[in-house]
Design an enzyme around this catalytic site. Sequence first.
Site, PDB file in Angstrom:
ATOM      1  N   HIS A  63     -15.368  38.971  60.858  1.00 42.12           N
ATOM      2  CA  HIS A  63     -15.463  38.201  61.139  1.00 42.12           C
ATOM      3  C   HIS A  63     -15.760  38.779  63.537  1.00 42.12           C
ATOM      4  O   HIS A  63     -15.409  39.709  63.314  1.00 42.12           O
ATOM      5  CB  HIS A  63     -14.360  37.255  61.529  1.00 42.12           C
ATOM      6  CG  HIS A  63     -13.688  38.119  61.823  1.00 42.12           C
ATOM      7  ND1 HIS A  63     -12.818  37.815  62.828  1.00 42.12           N
ATOM      8  CD2 HIS A  63     -12.647  38.051  60.801  1.00 42.12           C
ATOM      9  CE1 HIS A  63     -11.372  38.162  63.131  1.00 42.12           C
ATOM     10  NE2 HIS A  63     -11.448  38.798  61.514  1.00 42.12           N
ATOM     11  N   ASP A 176      -8.887  44.018  65.528  1.00 39.74           N
ATOM     12  CA  ASP A 176      -9.042  42.610  64.668  1.00 39.74           C
ATOM     13  C   ASP A 176     -10.334  41.566  64.872  1.00 39.74           C
ATOM     14  O   ASP A 176      -9.617  40.719  65.840  1.00 39.74           O
ATOM     15  CB  ASP A 176      -7.644  41.945  64.641  1.00 39.74           C
ATOM     16  CG  ASP A 176      -7.742  40.509  63.284  1.00 39.74           C
ATOM     17  OD1 ASP A 176      -8.997  40.418  63.110  1.00 39.74           O
ATOM     18  OD2 ASP A 176      -6.546  40.131  63.188  1.00 39.74           O
ATOM     19  N   GLU A 206     -13.293  33.052  61.733  1.00 39.59           N
ATOM     20  CA  GLU A 206     -12.311  32.797  61.576  1.00 39.59           C
ATOM     21  C   GLU A 206     -11.408  32.777  61.425  1.00 39.59           C
ATOM     22  O   GLU A 206     -10.453  32.248  59.925  1.00 39.59           O
ATOM     23  CB  GLU A 206     -12.920  35.115  60.848  1.00 39.59           C
ATOM     24  CG  GLU A 206     -11.954  35.366  59.547  1.00 39.59           C
ATOM     25  CD  GLU A 206     -10.749  36.047  59.750  1.00 39.59           C
ATOM     26  OE1 GLU A 206      -9.556  36.269  58.388  1.00 39.59           O
ATOM     27  OE2 GLU A 206     -10.092  35.253  61.103  1.00 39.59           O
ATOM     28  N   GLU A 207     -10.083  33.456  62.696  1.00 41.75           N
ATOM     29  CA  GLU A 207      -9.406  33.464  63.165  1.00 41.75           C
ATOM     30  C   GLU A 207      -8.733  31.676  63.053  1.00 41.75           C
ATOM     31  O   GLU A 207      -7.561  31.545  62.904  1.00 41.75           O
ATOM     32  CB  GLU A 207      -9.424  33.555  64.406  1.00 41.75           C
ATOM     33  CG  GLU A 207      -9.640  34.706  64.664  1.00 41.75           C
ATOM     34  CD  GLU A 207      -8.243  36.275  63.915  1.00 41.75           C
ATOM     35  OE1 GLU A 207      -7.445  35.046  63.211  1.00 41.75           O
ATOM     36  OE2 GLU A 207      -8.661  37.585  63.601  1.00 41.75           O
ATOM     37  N   ASP A 229     -12.314  43.295  56.910  1.00 44.05           N
ATOM     38  CA  ASP A 229     -10.955  43.180  57.715  1.00 44.05           C
ATOM     39  C   ASP A 229      -9.986  44.389  57.688  1.00 44.05           C
ATOM     40  O   ASP A 229     -10.320  45.242  57.475  1.00 44.05           O
ATOM     41  CB  ASP A 229     -10.368  42.099  57.657  1.00 44.05           C
ATOM     42  CG  ASP A 229     -10.006  40.298  58.433  1.00 44.05           C
ATOM     43  OD1 ASP A 229      -9.691  41.550  59.819  1.00 44.05           O
ATOM     44  OD2 ASP A 229     -10.197  39.697  58.435  1.00 44.05           O
ATOM     45  N   HIS A 314      -2.778  41.181  66.131  1.00 46.89           N
ATOM     46  CA  HIS A 314      -2.811  40.248  67.349  1.00 46.89           C
ATOM     47  C   HIS A 314      -2.151  40.468  67.894  1.00 46.89           C
ATOM     48  O   HIS A 314      -1.484  39.355  68.951  1.00 46.89           O
ATOM     49  CB  HIS A 314      -2.024  39.041  66.173  1.00 46.89           C
ATOM     50  CG  HIS A 314      -3.296  38.265  65.290  1.00 46.89           C
ATOM     51  ND1 HIS A 314      -3.053  37.307  65.094  1.00 46.89           N
ATOM     52  CD2 HIS A 314      -4.354  38.412  64.979  1.00 46.89           C
ATOM     53  CE1 HIS A 314      -4.949  37.325  64.041  1.00 46.89           C
ATOM     54  NE2 HIS A 314      -4.526  37.889  64.003  1.00 46.89           N
TER      55      HIS A 314
END
Length: 346
Positions: A63, A176, A206-207, A229, A314
């Site tokens: 992604h 990420d 995606e998130e 991922d 994150h």
Amino acid sequence: MVDMELLKKIVEAPGVSGYEFLGIRDVVIEQLKPVVDEIRVDKLGNVIAHKKGNGPKVMIAAHMDKIGLMVNYIDKEGYLHVVPIGGVDPRNLVAQRIRFFTDKGERYGVVGHIPPHIQTPEDRKKAADWDTIVIDVGADSREEAEEMGFRVGTVGEYAPAFTQLNENRIATPYLDDRVCLYTMIEAAKRLESHEADIYFVGSVQEEVGLRGAHVASYAINPEIGIAVDVTFAKQVGDKGKIVPKLGGGPVMDEVGPNIHPKVRRFADEIAKKYDIPLQAEASPRPTGTDANIIQMAREGVATAVLSVPIRYMHSQVETADLRDVEQTIELARHFLEELRPMDLTP
């Protein structure tokens, strides 16, 4: 060997969920176009690059989007109030720099923090939350902030902060999933002879719900789907529950409802053949990756997840080992080169 210049370019290109067109989409097209037979962008914004073959149809997706922020209010003093796009922890924002994309180009802001000298004992016990996060963009009024190009709906993301810790390890916002987007692109470039009919997908959103992969997998209708991922690496505070470690090689979910046993077994065979260390983790439920939604496309897709382990997911200091990145590229490359028709009945 990891191309650090390209990796940094991919990591730092703009592209909050839903706004991948601000930068990263063009980078992906630029990198994949010379090595595929055809490339297109669908109506949702996914980049779909096709390298033709006569064998099984496989979709490999990473992604493009990032978590980020959106302005939902500008107060009379010119401070921005924001809401999250994706899984942003407000505690990570304190005293950080934010890059915004305004009507008048890129602008930066800083998340204010009360100095310890003037905090009360009660202040020291409180964690930041969305009600207390405000962003200072240098304006003294709402009108001045608007003159600078800020509006309700302006989006932002963590400011670039790519740091090399030592020979093998890097720390930066947005590994990420940009480190995996890089591995997919490099695998496509290194690909030699192959029988498989391969679709490389830079997926969007995606998130915020695996939205791009949903659309792309329906259009492609693959037999096999691989989501590339990041996953969790052992780190401070993991309470011993995380198994993969930095520098231990790529990771694949071992078993679980999202993992097709025959695809996983084939990946094991490839890893052993090319002496690539392959770490495993258990997935007792559908993964939080594009594989979750790819699996359910049309009549079903045989899926697996190939991961680069990182620490501090994150956050602004996501950390990875370049040896894992290189080995993930090689595993993906050889997997695609050697893939042949197989019985995909579980």
